[in-house]
Design a protein around this motif. Structure first.
Motif, PDB file in Angstrom:
ATOM      1  N   ALA A  40     -20.977   0.910   3.596  1.00 38.08           N
ATOM      2  CA  ALA A  40     -21.081  -0.407   2.953  1.00 38.08           C
ATOM      3  C   ALA A  40     -19.694  -1.023   2.743  1.00 38.08           C
ATOM      4  N   ASP A  41     -19.674  -2.366   2.640  1.00 42.22           N
ATOM      5  CA  ASP A  41     -18.409  -3.098   2.480  1.00 42.22           C
ATOM      6  C   ASP A  41     -17.596  -2.618   1.286  1.00 42.22           C
ATOM      7  N   ASP A  42     -18.281  -2.306   0.170  1.00 42.72           N
ATOM      8  CA  ASP A  42     -17.519  -1.970  -1.034  1.00 42.72           C
ATOM      9  C   ASP A  42     -16.892  -0.582  -0.949  1.00 42.72           C
ATOM     10  N   ARG A  43     -17.164   0.127   0.135  1.00 44.10           N
ATOM     11  CA  ARG A  43     -16.502   1.427   0.294  1.00 44.10           C
ATOM     12  C   ARG A  43     -15.286   1.328   1.211  1.00 44.10           C
ATOM     13  N   ILE A  44     -15.039   0.119   1.693  1.00 44.56           N
ATOM     14  CA  ILE A  44     -13.946  -0.065   2.640  1.00 44.56           C
ATOM     15  C   ILE A  44     -12.773  -0.765   1.948  1.00 44.56           C
ATOM     16  N   GLY A  45     -11.600  -0.188   2.023  1.00 44.30           N
ATOM     17  CA  GLY A  45     -10.404  -0.854   1.515  1.00 44.30           C
ATOM     18  C   GLY A  45      -9.378  -0.939   2.624  1.00 44.30           C
ATOM     19  N   LEU A  46      -8.700  -2.080   2.696  1.00 40.73           N
ATOM     20  CA  LEU A  46      -7.681  -2.229   3.735  1.00 40.73           C
ATOM     21  C   LEU A  46      -6.314  -2.363   3.092  1.00 40.73           C
ATOM     22  N   ASN A  47      -5.305  -1.839   3.726  1.00 44.32           N
ATOM     23  CA  ASN A  47      -3.932  -2.021   3.247  1.00 44.32           C
ATOM     24  C   ASN A  47      -3.457  -3.384   3.731  1.00 44.32           C
ATOM     25  N   THR A  48      -3.819  -4.425   2.973  1.00 45.50           N
ATOM     26  CA  THR A  48      -3.558  -5.793   3.444  1.00 45.50           C
ATOM     27  C   THR A  48      -2.081  -6.062   3.656  1.00 45.50           C
ATOM     28  N   HIS A  49      -1.233  -5.426   2.839  1.00 50.60           N
ATOM     29  CA  HIS A  49       0.202  -5.668   3.001  1.00 50.60           C
ATOM     30  C   HIS A  49       0.664  -5.245   4.386  1.00 50.60           C
ATOM     31  N   LEU A  50       0.228  -4.025   4.785  1.00 49.79           N
ATOM     32  CA  LEU A  50       0.659  -3.520   6.086  1.00 49.79           C
ATOM     33  C   LEU A  50       0.013  -4.327   7.212  1.00 49.79           C
ATOM     34  N   LEU A  51      -1.276  -4.626   7.066  1.00 49.38           N
ATOM     35  CA  LEU A  51      -1.961  -5.408   8.089  1.00 49.38           C
ATOM     36  C   LEU A  51      -1.307  -6.787   8.237  1.00 49.38           C
ATOM     37  N   SER A  52      -0.894  -7.374   7.118  1.00 48.08           N
ATOM     38  CA  SER A  52      -0.245  -8.685   7.178  1.00 48.08           C
ATOM     39  C   SER A  52       1.014  -8.611   8.020  1.00 48.08           C
ATOM     40  N   VAL A  53       1.807  -7.580   7.765  1.00 44.04           N
ATOM     41  CA  VAL A  53       3.098  -7.483   8.438  1.00 44.04           C
ATOM     42  C   VAL A  53       2.941  -7.250   9.935  1.00 44.04           C
ATOM     43  N   ILE A  54       1.884  -6.495  10.324  1.00 47.28           N
ATOM     44  CA  ILE A  54       1.715  -6.270  11.755  1.00 47.28           C
ATOM     45  C   ILE A  54       0.807  -7.334  12.376  1.00 47.28           C
ATOM     46  N   GLY A  55       0.532  -8.387  11.604  1.00 45.00           N
ATOM     47  CA  GLY A  55      -0.176  -9.539  12.163  1.00 45.00           C
ATOM     48  C   GLY A  55      -1.652  -9.306  12.374  1.00 45.00           C
ATOM     49  N   GLN A  56      -2.242  -8.373  11.650  1.00 40.70           N
ATOM     50  CA  GLN A  56      -3.654  -8.082  11.900  1.00 40.70           C
ATOM     51  C   GLN A  56      -4.527  -8.366  10.687  1.00 40.70           C
ATOM     52  N   SER A  57      -3.957  -9.014   9.688  1.00 37.39           N
ATOM     53  CA  SER A  57      -4.758  -9.234   8.494  1.00 37.39           C
ATOM     54  C   SER A  57      -5.658 -10.446   8.661  1.00 37.39           C
ATOM     55  N   GLU A  58      -6.887 -10.313   8.160  1.00 38.57           N
ATOM     56  CA  GLU A  58      -7.772 -11.468   8.145  1.00 38.57           C
ATOM     57  C   GLU A  58      -7.910 -11.983   6.728  1.00 38.57           C
ATOM     58  N   HIS A  59      -7.064 -11.440   5.861  1.00 38.82           N
ATOM     59  CA  HIS A  59      -7.065 -11.863   4.461  1.00 38.82           C
ATOM     60  C   HIS A  59      -6.605 -13.308   4.392  1.00 38.82           C
ATOM     61  N   LYS A  60      -7.221 -14.058   3.474  1.00 37.98           N
ATOM     62  CA  LYS A  60      -6.954 -15.495   3.396  1.00 37.98           C
ATOM     63  C   LYS A  60      -5.461 -15.790   3.205  1.00 37.98           C
ATOM     64  N   ALA A  61      -4.850 -15.037   2.284  1.00 35.00           N
ATOM     65  CA  ALA A  61      -3.440 -15.292   1.987  1.00 35.00           C
ATOM     66  C   ALA A  61      -2.580 -15.043   3.219  1.00 35.00           C
ATOM     67  N   ALA A  62      -2.894 -13.956   3.941  1.00 33.28           N
ATOM     68  CA  ALA A  62      -2.092 -13.618   5.119  1.00 33.28           C
ATOM     69  C   ALA A  62      -2.285 -14.668   6.211  1.00 33.28           C
ATOM     70  N   VAL A  63      -3.532 -15.076   6.412  1.00 37.95           N
ATOM     71  CA  VAL A  63      -3.797 -16.094   7.426  1.00 37.95           C
ATOM     72  C   VAL A  63      -3.055 -17.381   7.073  1.00 37.95           C
ATOM     73  N   GLY A  64      -3.022 -17.688   5.770  1.00 38.56           N
ATOM     74  CA  GLY A  64      -2.264 -18.852   5.321  1.00 38.56           C
ATOM     75  C   GLY A  64      -0.811 -18.742   5.727  1.00 38.56           C
ATOM     76  N   LEU A  65      -0.229 -17.569   5.497  1.00 37.11           N
ATOM     77  CA  LEU A  65       1.181 -17.372   5.848  1.00 37.11           C
ATOM     78  C   LEU A  65       1.380 -17.459   7.360  1.00 37.11           C
ATOM     79  N   TYR A  66       0.420 -16.882   8.126  1.00 39.99           N
ATOM     80  CA  TYR A  66       0.538 -16.969   9.584  1.00 39.99           C
ATOM     81  C   TYR A  66       0.554 -18.436  10.017  1.00 39.99           C
ATOM     82  N   THR A  67      -0.344 -19.220   9.408  1.00 40.94           N
ATOM     83  CA  THR A  67      -0.427 -20.635   9.788  1.00 40.94           C
ATOM     84  C   THR A  67       0.893 -21.341   9.511  1.00 40.94           C
ATOM     85  N   ILE A  68       1.433 -21.083   8.304  1.00 40.30           N
ATOM     86  CA  ILE A  68       2.697 -21.716   7.956  1.00 40.30           C
ATOM     87  C   ILE A  68       3.774 -21.312   8.963  1.00 40.30           C
TER      88      ILE A  68
END
Lengths: 804, 227
Positions: A221-249
């Protein structure tokens, strides 16, 4: 001369000054593109290591994974490493609080756990201790020692210390050491706070897709899944809203950099080729075909590009190098694996591509124009410039001095030059303002140490008296000490000041006969000394912070923000002059609100109604004589272990010592890694922009040499000449700056409102930034015009007018 | 009345092997209202002479007095003012300001002096030069002859002490050349201007009250001998 194309080299040689300006311009643009993209590339490499150091090297964490799930995930082809982490909550080791956990040995490296001495615990009865704790709490526990550990369910067991591991800043600052058990040791324990299965994927794996696959196959289930958003953001693989925002900028701003590179080159080419239309006409006279002229112009572009691109690339690489050097110098342990000369292939290729492409494009239009010149016009010396066919009436000189009118006139008559010059300046400003968004982002999303951050804190429940304060002040290595008295009190005031949301959360709030409400929660009363009031000044929203007045008139400072369950809220909306009544052993005490602070730099462990700050005198008047609950210490030298040793000896006996230094430096490190690059971007843009303005202004003045000579022959004085040329340059600058400031501010607004709202960043009109820009642009304009003008004035008029 | 006097004017360019004596000890005197033609082969020193008289260049030795004023010790800033009030130039390549229309180009020397142009005089000048219809046109909308007429107008606008013309017909066909020379002659007579004109064409040289011949840097007056 073997071919007519050799003319290019002769020309470039003969006009070395103009050639140099063109080469510089192309080199600058190439440096801008290469530098910016190399810096991003290198930045991401550094940031990745930084994030791994701070948050751990894992991509996915599965909560409460069964052994079967774990083994399936571990055996996937796209998984590099995986391991289980169990948090067993707070326990006690030899009577002192500790945090119990267990981590698979294979994953220890991923979580930055390093065994300093002995072995990782493998047997059921083995544990590993954090280094500082082993030293401090157990007077130097060593491997092989026996320790007693009490668990949360009050069972107690004996363990052998199998090893010592590195200090973790956060644990050290909280004063609660980590104790690591073996995986087998946790088997019987059911009371597990958290059970996470960490997964590190191989590089280049599409992580979000892999995670979806795992979820699907194992039906997690979704609530059992956690992602290391910081690391995913840096390697360009985050789908987190904040990271996508930064990618767009990032995408918007770096597109802007590319456009700026193109416009800068195009601008110089436009100026330098257009003024030579006559020369091309002459070539047509001696029999050059249109195609030959085009080829000539293109060849010239190529020759310039070939000279400009290597130094441009070198300069761009240098920028990235400077950033890496700063970070590596500052912390070589984290960044050791990155070589000093880290080369960004992508950045270099892009620089070369932009250089060649733009030069090619930029020479197309002038080449066409040059080819179109009629030989007759070329010889007669007229028609060096195409201007509108309409008849021109009126003259601005009726409104202003002639030289000013002429300067503006010549700027406005050449629409294309005006457009390109203004564009080039505007783009620089837009880039500058755009990249400033990252600075806002950095300051709000990352904290750094402030003047009030202590190195060491002494904490005591029962309070520390003046004598401890005195002893601390006597210590050599101590720079500053400041204590706080703390109490939870019943405070009441006008019920209308309570926020609706807060009132609702308590259903109904009772009011007594005297009009005051019955407080549903206690409030936090905090005492500050002079230093702490001074440091609080930037957070003052209303009123004043005067200790003297507060002592005289029983003043109190209200605190607007209240952290409840890790969410910042506002529970009360005080106004200056409000009365607050606090229950004391001797009855109610009336205090007056004299100021409102946004926040205090520490949080209460209990939920509170609100917080109040008072002076030490008012605190004692209200609560009676109590000791300090917290004494913060700043050291003269952060690495002064001798003084820390003395402080440690003062701890014990109900006084707990918290060493915040490592955590502070880790926070600073996190900030620095980003700051070096973010400020680097802005600095590079500023420098390139300034050089670009100097260069284009220079080019435009040099290209008008003959025209200026004629003006002098007719009788224009040096002063008039200066103000005419300056006016023209100023016209470009003013239009460019205005357009840049307006579009840049709008861009900032759009970027922040659309993509950074999740970071609580608000857009404000960048008045200060624009002021800096205006000062810079005008200074640069003046300086960039004055020196070529001076050189022209020093030359004889005949030399200039006849030189063609 | 003497308006221009040159004394032992010499100019040498370069050093050593590339040393060229462009002008050697030229001395002459010109009265107000005179039309002087200067002839001579290419490279003889005609343009050097004109540049020196126009204070566009400094001599190696010698003196020039314009309206009784010694011109080579005037400072740069003052010289600009002196030039726009006392000397009018007509170049071979016209050198009009491309962004300014005909009328603006003509009144430019006055505007540079922050003077209000005398409208009647300017209208009359435009009329004389046949440019009334074209007063609002830009230089690139004019023929070569018209452009040169604008340049003459510009030289006359400030009513300078002398007008210096360096091959004003060099870029023009014979009909336009004739027009231009006629106009210059007319202006000199009408406004009592002093004119020094370099020309290659012996016919146009004959328009002059006197003819100077320059050869190998030596200035001689035709029919008058060396002075």
């Amino acid at each position: 001369m073997k071919s007519y194309l050799m003319l290019v080299h002769s020309y470039l040689k003969a006009h070395s000054k103009k050639t140099r300006l063109a080469v510089i311009s192309v080199a600058m643009s190439v440096a801008l593109v290469t530098g910016m993209f190399s810096m991003v590339d290198v930045f991401l490499r550094f940031e990745k290591l930084q994030v791994i150091y701070t948050y751990g090297n894992y991509h996915l964490a599965v909560k409460d994974a069964s052994d079967e799930e774990a083994s399936i995930i571990r055996n996937r082809i796209d998984v590099r490493n995986a391991g289980r982490w169990k948090d067993l909550g707070i326990g006690q080791i030899n009577g002192a609080d500790c945090r119990l956990g267990a981590l698979d040995e294979v994953f220890a490296g991923n979580m930055n756990i390093e065994v300093l001495q002995g072995n990782f615990p493998r047997e059921k009865n083995e544990v590993m201790l954090e280094k500082w704790a082993a030293e401090r709490l157990f007077q130097g526990a060593e491997t092989g020692n026996l320790v007693r550990i009490a668990f949360e369910d009050n069972t107690e067991k004996k363990f052998i210390v199998s090893g010592i591991y590195n200090d973790l800043g956060k644990m050290k600052a909280e004063g609660v050491p980590g104790v690591m058990m073996s995986a087998s040791g946790t088997e019987g324990i059911t009371d597990v706070r958290q059970n996470l299965f960490f997964v590190e994927f191989k590089s280049k794996v599409r992580i979000n897709r892999a995670v979806a696959e795992i979820k699907g196959e194992l039906d997690i289930a979704d609530d059992r899944i956690g992602l290391n958003t910081h690391l995913l953001s840096v390697i360009g693989q985050s789908e987190h809203k904040a990271a996508v925002g930064l990618y767009t900028i990032g995408a918007v701003l770096f597109t802007l950099v590319l456009i700026a590179g193109v416009v800068m080159i195009y601008n110089t080419f436009n100026i330098s080729v257009m003024e030579r239309v006559r020369q091309f006409g002459l070539l047509r006279c001696v029999g050059a075909s249109k195609a030959q002229i085009k080829r000539l112009v293109r060849k010239e572009g190529l020759a310039i590009a070939l000279r400009a691109i290597p130094p441009g690339i070198a300069l761009g690489m240098l920028m990235a190098l400077v950033c890496s050097a700063i970070l590596k110098f500052y912390n070589n342990t984290i960044f050791g694996e990155i070589p000093l000369f880290s080369i960004s292939i992508a950045g270099i290729l892009l620089g070369i591509a932009i250089g060649f492409l733009t030069v090619f494009m930029a020479s197309l239009v002038p080449a066409k124009k040059a080819a179109g010149v009629s030989p007759v016009n070329a010889v007669s010396g007229s028609n060096e410039m195409k201007i509108s066919k309409t008849v021109k009436k009126g003259f601005l000189s009726k409104l202003m001095r002639l030289e000013i009118a002429m300067g503006m006139n010549s700027a406005f008559m050449k629409k294309k030059t005006l457009f390109l010059m203004a564009c080039s300046i505007a783009l620089s400003i837009i880039m500058f303002l755009g990249f400033n968004v990252f600075i806002d982002f950095m300051h709000t999303s990352l904290k750094t140490t402030k003047p009030n951050t202590p190195d060491i804190s002494l904490v005591s429940e029962k309070g520390m008296g003046e004598e401890i304060f005195e002893r601390l002040s006597g210590l050599d290595g101590v720079k500053r000490i400041y204590g706080r008295k703390l109490a939870y009190v019943n405070a009441s005031f006008d019920v209308s000041r309570l926020r609706e949301t807060y009132k609702k959360s308590f259903g109904e709030i009772k009011t007594e006969s005297n009009g005051l409400f019955v407080p549903p929660e206690k409030s936090w009363l905090i005492s500050y000394d002079e230093n702490q009031f001074r440091w609080a000044k930037p957070d003052l929203l209303e009123g004043e912070l005067s200790a003297a007045r507060m002592n005289e008139e029983n003043g109190v400072i209200a605190v607007a923000q209240n952290l409840r369950n890790n969410i910042t809220t506002e529970t009360v909306g005080f106004k200056l002059g409000d009365k607050v009544y606090i229950d004391t052993p001797t009855g109610k005490k009336e205090l007056t609100v004299m100021g409102i602070l946004r926040q205090v730099p520490f949080n209460s462990q209990e939920l509170t109604l609100t917080a109040f700050v008072v002076t030490e005198k008012v605190f004692s008047d209200t609560m009676g004589e109590t000791g300090f609950k917290v004494i913060d210490i700043q050291l003269k030298n952060r690495k002064d272990e001798r003084t820390v040793g003395i402080l440690k000896s003062m701890a014990g006996d109900g006084i707990n010592l918290l060493d915040v230094r490592q955590k502070n430096s880790e926070i600073n490190q996190l900030f620095l890694t980003m700051a070096v690059f973010v400020y680097g971007f802005v600095a590079v843009i500023a420098i390139i922009s300034i050089l670009n303005i100097i260069n284009t202004m220079n080019t435009s003045v040099v290209s008008k040499t003959r025209y200026l000579g004629v003006m002098r022959a007719i009788g224009m004085s040096g002063r008039q000449l200066n103000s005419m040329v300056l006016t023209e340059a100023a016209t470009y600058s003013v239009i460019g700056s205005a357009a840049g400031a307006i579009i840049g501010s709008l861009l900032q607004k759009i970027l922040i409102m659309n993509y950074l709202s999740s970071f609580n960043i608000k857009w404000r009109f960048p008045l200060f930034q624009i002021a800096i820009i205006l000062v810079l642009v005008s200074t640069v304009t003046v300086f960039s015009v004055i020196s070529p003008l001076k050189r022209i004035r020093e030359k004889g008029i005949t030399e200039i007018v006849n030189s063609l | 009345m003497e308006i221009l006097r040159a004394e032992n004017l010499s100019k040498t360019y370069g050093k050593g092997e590339t040393r060229v004596e462009a002008l050697k000890n030229a001395s002459f005197s010109i009265e107000k209202g005179e039309f002087i033609s200067i002839v001579g082969p290419s490279g003889s020193g005609k343009s050097t002479l004109l540049n020196l008289i126009g204070a566009l260049d400094n001599p190696t030795s010698g003196k020039v007095f314009l309206n009784g004023r010694y011109i080579f010790d005037i400072k740069e800033e003052e010289l600009a003012v002196f030039r726009r009030r006392n000397i009018g130039f007509v170049f071979q390549a016209y050198n009009l300001i491309p962004e300014l229309n005909v009328e603006e180009n003509i009144v430019l020397p006055l505007l540079l002096d922050y003077k209000k142009p005398d409208k009647e005089y300017i209208d009359e000048l435009l009329n004389t030069l046949g440019l009334t219809e074209r007063r609002h046109h830009l230089p690139n909308q004019l023929s070569g002859g018209q452009q040169q007429r604008v340049a003459i107008g510009r030289a006359l606008a400030a009513k300078p002490a002398v007008i210096l013309a360096d091959e004003p017909t060099g870029n023009l066909d014979s009909r336009n050349s004739r027009d231009v020379i006629d106009l210059m002659k007319l202006s000199v007579d009408k406004y009592r201007q002093t004119l020094l004109m370099i020309t290659h064409n012996e016919n146009y040289a004959a328009y002059g009250d006197r003819v100077f011949r320059v050869e190998d840097g030596i200035v001689a007056e035709l029919g008058g001998g060396v002075r």
